[in-house]
Scaffold this motif. Structure first.
Motif, PDB file in Angstrom:
ATOM      1  N   PHE A   2       6.160 -19.261  35.557  1.00 21.53           N
ATOM      2  CA  PHE A   2       6.058 -17.811  35.604  1.00 21.53           C
ATOM      3  C   PHE A   2       7.396 -17.217  36.011  1.00 21.53           C
ATOM      4  CE2 PHE A   2       1.535 -18.716  35.941  1.00 21.53           C
ATOM      5  CZ  PHE A   2       0.996 -17.720  35.159  1.00 21.53           C
ATOM      6  N   ASP A   3       7.724 -16.073  35.412  1.00 16.73           N
ATOM      7  CA  ASP A   3       8.888 -15.352  35.892  1.00 16.73           C
ATOM      8  C   ASP A   3       8.424 -14.321  36.916  1.00 16.73           C
ATOM      9  OD1 ASP A   3       7.850 -13.146  34.543  1.00 16.73           O
ATOM     10  OD2 ASP A   3       9.111 -13.450  32.783  1.00 16.73           O
ATOM     11  N   PHE A   4       9.364 -13.531  37.413  1.00 16.90           N
ATOM     12  CA  PHE A   4       9.051 -12.626  38.515  1.00 16.90           C
ATOM     13  C   PHE A   4       8.067 -11.536  38.096  1.00 16.90           C
ATOM     14  CE2 PHE A   4      10.121  -9.313  41.701  1.00 16.90           C
ATOM     15  CZ  PHE A   4       9.877 -10.065  42.837  1.00 16.90           C
ATOM     16  N   ASN A   5       8.192 -11.047  36.874  1.00 20.66           N
ATOM     17  CA  ASN A   5       7.260 -10.018  36.401  1.00 20.66           C
ATOM     18  C   ASN A   5       5.824 -10.541  36.364  1.00 20.66           C
ATOM     19  OD1 ASN A   5       9.084  -7.887  36.050  1.00 20.66           O
ATOM     20  ND2 ASN A   5       9.693  -8.620  34.022  1.00 20.66           N
ATOM     21  N   ASN A   6       5.650 -11.799  35.977  1.00 20.73           N
ATOM     22  CA  ASN A   6       4.311 -12.393  35.965  1.00 20.73           C
ATOM     23  C   ASN A   6       3.740 -12.499  37.372  1.00 20.73           C
ATOM     24  OD1 ASN A   6       5.553 -14.419  33.365  1.00 20.73           O
ATOM     25  ND2 ASN A   6       3.938 -12.900  33.108  1.00 20.73           N
ATOM     26  N   LEU A   7       4.603 -12.839  38.320  1.00 19.74           N
ATOM     27  CA  LEU A   7       4.137 -12.960  39.702  1.00 19.74           C
ATOM     28  C   LEU A   7       3.686 -11.616  40.256  1.00 19.74           C
ATOM     29  CD1 LEU A   7       6.792 -15.383  41.260  1.00 19.74           C
ATOM     30  CD2 LEU A   7       4.491 -15.929  40.466  1.00 19.74           C
ATOM     31  N   LYS A   8       4.301 -10.536  39.791  1.00 18.89           N
ATOM     32  CA  LYS A   8       3.934  -9.203  40.280  1.00 18.89           C
ATOM     33  C   LYS A   8       2.673  -8.663  39.620  1.00 18.89           C
ATOM     34  CE  LYS A   8       7.839  -7.029  39.476  1.00 18.89           C
ATOM     35  NZ  LYS A   8       8.831  -5.920  39.494  1.00 18.89           N
ATOM     36  N   ALA A   9       2.304  -9.197  38.468  1.00 23.52           N
ATOM     37  CA  ALA A   9       1.197  -8.636  37.691  1.00 23.52           C
ATOM     38  C   ALA A   9      -0.138  -8.803  38.411  1.00 23.52           C
ATOM     39  CB  ALA A   9       1.134  -9.311  36.323  1.00 23.52           C
ATOM     40  N   ASP A  10      -1.018  -7.813  38.242  1.00 26.15           N
ATOM     41  CA  ASP A  10      -2.368  -7.888  38.797  1.00 26.15           C
ATOM     42  C   ASP A  10      -3.178  -8.937  38.038  1.00 26.15           C
ATOM     43  OD1 ASP A  10      -1.910  -5.890  40.655  1.00 26.15           O
ATOM     44  OD2 ASP A  10      -2.457  -4.292  39.252  1.00 26.15           O
ATOM     45  N   PRO A  11      -4.157  -9.553  38.704  1.00 28.51           N
ATOM     46  CA  PRO A  11      -4.935 -10.607  38.038  1.00 28.51           C
ATOM     47  C   PRO A  11      -5.836 -10.103  36.930  1.00 28.51           C
ATOM     48  CG  PRO A  11      -5.848 -10.119  40.201  1.00 28.51           C
ATOM     49  CD  PRO A  11      -4.544  -9.381  40.106  1.00 28.51           C
ATOM     50  N   GLY A  12      -6.234  -8.822  36.995  1.00 27.97           N
ATOM     51  CA  GLY A  12      -7.143  -8.295  35.979  1.00 27.97           C
ATOM     52  C   GLY A  12      -8.583  -8.661  36.278  1.00 27.97           C
ATOM     53  N   LEU A  46      -7.261 -19.097  36.593  1.00 30.41           N
ATOM     54  CA  LEU A  46      -6.258 -20.132  36.353  1.00 30.41           C
ATOM     55  C   LEU A  46      -4.844 -19.561  36.434  1.00 30.41           C
ATOM     56  CD1 LEU A  46      -7.945 -22.107  33.430  1.00 30.41           C
ATOM     57  CD2 LEU A  46      -7.919 -22.657  35.860  1.00 30.41           C
ATOM     58  N   LYS A  47      -4.677 -18.320  35.973  1.00 32.45           N
ATOM     59  CA  LYS A  47      -3.359 -17.690  36.061  1.00 32.45           C
ATOM     60  C   LYS A  47      -2.955 -17.455  37.512  1.00 32.45           C
ATOM     61  CE  LYS A  47      -3.358 -15.349  31.567  1.00 32.45           C
ATOM     62  NZ  LYS A  47      -3.373 -14.039  30.864  1.00 32.45           N
ATOM     63  N   LYS A 105       0.222 -18.957  39.493  1.00 37.87           N
ATOM     64  CA  LYS A 105       1.172 -18.141  40.258  1.00 37.87           C
ATOM     65  C   LYS A 105       1.392 -18.740  41.641  1.00 37.87           C
ATOM     66  CE  LYS A 105      -0.157 -13.742  38.092  1.00 37.87           C
ATOM     67  NZ  LYS A 105      -0.792 -12.423  38.348  1.00 37.87           N
ATOM     68  N   LEU A 106       0.296 -19.120  42.279  1.00 36.81           N
ATOM     69  CA  LEU A 106       0.399 -19.708  43.612  1.00 36.81           C
ATOM     70  C   LEU A 106       1.206 -21.002  43.569  1.00 36.81           C
ATOM     71  CD1 LEU A 106      -0.456 -19.544  46.586  1.00 36.81           C
ATOM     72  CD2 LEU A 106      -2.544 -20.786  45.980  1.00 36.81           C
ATOM     73  N   GLU A 107       0.977 -21.800  42.542  1.00 34.05           N
ATOM     74  CA  GLU A 107       1.712 -23.054  42.410  1.00 34.05           C
ATOM     75  C   GLU A 107       3.200 -22.788  42.166  1.00 34.05           C
ATOM     76  OE1 GLU A 107       2.510 -26.995  42.487  1.00 34.05           O
ATOM     77  OE2 GLU A 107       0.670 -25.942  43.065  1.00 34.05           O
ATOM     78  N   ARG A 114       2.939 -12.512  48.732  1.00 30.53           N
ATOM     79  CA  ARG A 114       2.148 -12.706  47.507  1.00 30.53           C
ATOM     80  C   ARG A 114       1.341 -13.994  47.600  1.00 30.53           C
ATOM     81  NH1 ARG A 114      -0.888 -11.322  44.315  1.00 30.53           N
ATOM     82  NH2 ARG A 114      -0.634 -11.079  42.066  1.00 30.53           N
ATOM     83  N   SER A 115       1.924 -15.019  48.176  1.00 30.04           N
ATOM     84  CA  SER A 115       1.212 -16.278  48.358  1.00 30.04           C
ATOM     85  C   SER A 115      -0.008 -16.089  49.252  1.00 30.04           C
ATOM     86  CB  SER A 115       2.151 -17.325  48.964  1.00 30.04           C
ATOM     87  OG  SER A 115       1.452 -18.504  49.288  1.00 30.04           O
ATOM     88  N   GLN A 116       0.156 -15.319  50.316  1.00 26.17           N
ATOM     89  CA  GLN A 116      -0.965 -15.054  51.215  1.00 26.17           C
ATOM     90  C   GLN A 116      -2.053 -14.259  50.503  1.00 26.17           C
ATOM     91  OE1 GLN A 116       1.075 -13.058  54.419  1.00 26.17           O
ATOM     92  NE2 GLN A 116       1.581 -14.968  55.473  1.00 26.17           N
ATOM     93  N   GLU A 117      -1.654 -13.291  49.698  1.00 26.56           N
ATOM     94  CA  GLU A 117      -2.628 -12.479  48.965  1.00 26.56           C
ATOM     95  C   GLU A 117      -3.427 -13.323  47.979  1.00 26.56           C
ATOM     96  OE1 GLU A 117      -0.069  -8.284  48.918  1.00 26.56           O
ATOM     97  OE2 GLU A 117      -0.315  -9.482  47.101  1.00 26.56           O
ATOM     98  N   ILE A 118      -2.742 -14.168  47.229  1.00 30.22           N
ATOM     99  CA  ILE A 118      -3.436 -15.000  46.240  1.00 30.22           C
ATOM    100  C   ILE A 118      -4.373 -15.975  46.935  1.00 30.22           C
ATOM    101  CG2 ILE A 118      -3.138 -16.734  44.436  1.00 30.22           C
ATOM    102  CD1 ILE A 118      -0.487 -15.408  43.725  1.00 30.22           C
ATOM    103  N   THR A 119      -3.913 -16.555  48.040  1.00 31.45           N
ATOM    104  CA  THR A 119      -4.764 -17.483  48.791  1.00 31.45           C
ATOM    105  C   THR A 119      -6.016 -16.785  49.291  1.00 31.45           C
ATOM    106  OG1 THR A 119      -2.838 -18.782  49.491  1.00 31.45           O
ATOM    107  CG2 THR A 119      -4.866 -19.045  50.762  1.00 31.45           C
ATOM    108  N   ASP A 120      -5.846 -15.589  49.860  1.00 29.07           N
ATOM    109  CA  ASP A 120      -7.006 -14.823  50.338  1.00 29.07           C
ATOM    110  C   ASP A 120      -7.953 -14.499  49.187  1.00 29.07           C
ATOM    111  OD1 ASP A 120      -5.972 -14.905  52.873  1.00 29.07           O
ATOM    112  OD2 ASP A 120      -5.147 -12.873  52.833  1.00 29.07           O
ATOM    113  N   SER A 121      -7.393 -14.157  48.038  1.00 30.45           N
ATOM    114  CA  SER A 121      -8.224 -13.825  46.874  1.00 30.45           C
ATOM    115  C   SER A 121      -9.022 -15.034  46.399  1.00 30.45           C
ATOM    116  CB  SER A 121      -7.346 -13.307  45.727  1.00 30.45           C
ATOM    117  OG  SER A 121      -6.689 -12.115  46.093  1.00 30.45           O
ATOM    118  N   LEU A 122      -8.394 -16.204  46.410  1.00 27.69           N
ATOM    119  CA  LEU A 122      -9.093 -17.414  45.977  1.00 27.69           C
ATOM    120  C   LEU A 122     -10.221 -17.771  46.942  1.00 27.69           C
ATOM    121  CD1 LEU A 122      -6.114 -19.666  44.797  1.00 27.69           C
ATOM    122  CD2 LEU A 122      -7.738 -18.407  43.380  1.00 27.69           C
TER     123      LEU A 122
END
Length: 349
Positions: free
Chosen positions: A83-93, A101-102, A106-108, A162-170
């Motif tokens: 992923f590039d930086f723009n992908n990391l900023k994108a909302d999961p939808g 999976l996306k 991102k977390l990985e 962002r890592s903390q946010e994705i972890t919390d979301s999962l």
């Protein structure tokens, strides 16, 4: 103060308040503004230099990679960046398997940057958020123009939060999935039972009449002894009522839950488990932590039962109602634990 707050308006108010306490006539507002901005600039330079110095050259190259700088492209010509930086900023939808999976990818990607674990542990969350917001607002080309200390600090702060946010979301998604499996299973079973369910009143009196008739005529058949005092329809309703509230009801619910997990959610849950690491310093929760480790061990396994060599934690992990379903006894009297239901049971409780 600058360690905890970088808001110019707040700092201006603090300066005026301090001058009043010291009974010093304040300089002009323009001079105060210049002094604050100068202090902020010096503080930022020092902070970024200190932060950047903690980031290894390998991590810097990876940060350049997600920003697509020319230097990183030359060094990583043979590598693929997930992923590039723009992908990391994108909302999961919308929540679904693809978006899940996306988010895991991102977390990985962020973890592959290998930022120091203690990079921002002593820094106020407000300050981290300040730099994260700046990084979020700037496109990669603008971030690439910053001097290296500022560039790496901005991206590191963004990835840290962002890592903390994705972890919390999962984690939240995992809880929602397990809750959804249970609720949908109960609704499905309830719908099937309600259609022909009729609660029977006076069960103690019915039992008394049945017992009395049986004792008075022990040699006669059920049809001759029981049916005259309790009709077959009443007995059928008693059976249905028991099935709707007793162990049979729970077994039906768990059967539906297992089918739902195997046919749909099994594609999601192992991915979430693989992305998350469960830890606790509380000794009371260690059986749960070890149970989760065992579940992760068997996520890709098709075995119906756990191996007898595994240390399977049931006490302190499962409620008795789940234990009745999870633990099965074979013909030789040996207890076995079913894998898929065990996973659901541990998550649900």
């Amino acid at each position: 103060m600058l360690t905890f707050d970088r808001n110019e308006q707040h700092l201006t108010e603090i300066v005026y308040q301090r001058l009043r306490e010291l009974k010093i006539e304040p300089p002009t507002s323009e001079r105060i503004e210049r002094l604050i901005r100068s202090a902020l600039h010096s503080c930022e330079q020092n902070f970024c230099a200190t932060t950047s110095a903690q980031i290894s050259s390998e991590t810097r190259a990876k940060i350049d990679g997600i920003l697509n700088t020319d230097k990183a492209l030359e060094e990583q010509a043979t590598q693929s960046q997930p992923f590039d930086f723009n992908n990391l900023k994108a909302d999961p939808g919308r929540v679904g398997l693809d978006s899940l999976l996306k988010e895991i990818d991102k977390l990985e990607t962020i973890r592959q940057l290998e930022l120091p674990e203690n990079l921002f542990t002593e820094i106020s969350p407000k300050i981290i958020h300040h730099y994260r917001q700046r990084a979020s607002a700037e496109p990669p080309r603008e971030l690439r123009r910053h001097p290296e200390p500022i560039r790496y600090t901005l991206v590191a702060a963004f990835c840290w939060q962002r890592s903390q946010e994705i972890t919390d979301s999962l984690v939240e998604l995992l809880i929602q999935i397990v809750h959804r499996i249970g609720i949908r299973a109960e609704r499905k079973v309830d719908k099937e039972l309600i259609a022909d369910f009729k609660r029977v009143s006076g069960k103690n009196n019915i039992l008394f009449r049945m017992a009395t008739a049986s004792l008075e005529h022990p040699e006669k058949s059920v049809q001759d002894v029981i049916y005259p005092v309790v009709s077959p329809s009443t007995l059928k309703n008693l059976v249905k009522e028991f099935k709707s509230s007793g162990p049979t009801y729970r077994e039906r619910v768990y059967t539906v839950m297992r089918a739902s997990y195997l046919h749909h959610y099994r594609r999601m849950v192992p991915q979430i488990l693989e992305a998350l690491e469960f830890r606790s310093n509380n000794e009371l929760y260690q059986p749960v932590i070890k149970a989760l480790e065992l579940i992760k061990k068997y996520t890709d396994s098709s075995q119906h039962y756990y191996s007898s060599e595994d240390e399977v934690f049931v006490d302190g992990v499962l409620k008795n109602s789940w234990r009745e379903i999870v633990v099965e006894v074979d013909s030789s009297g040996v207890e076995k634990l079913t894998g898929s239901i065990m996973k659901l049971a541990r998550f649900k409780h």
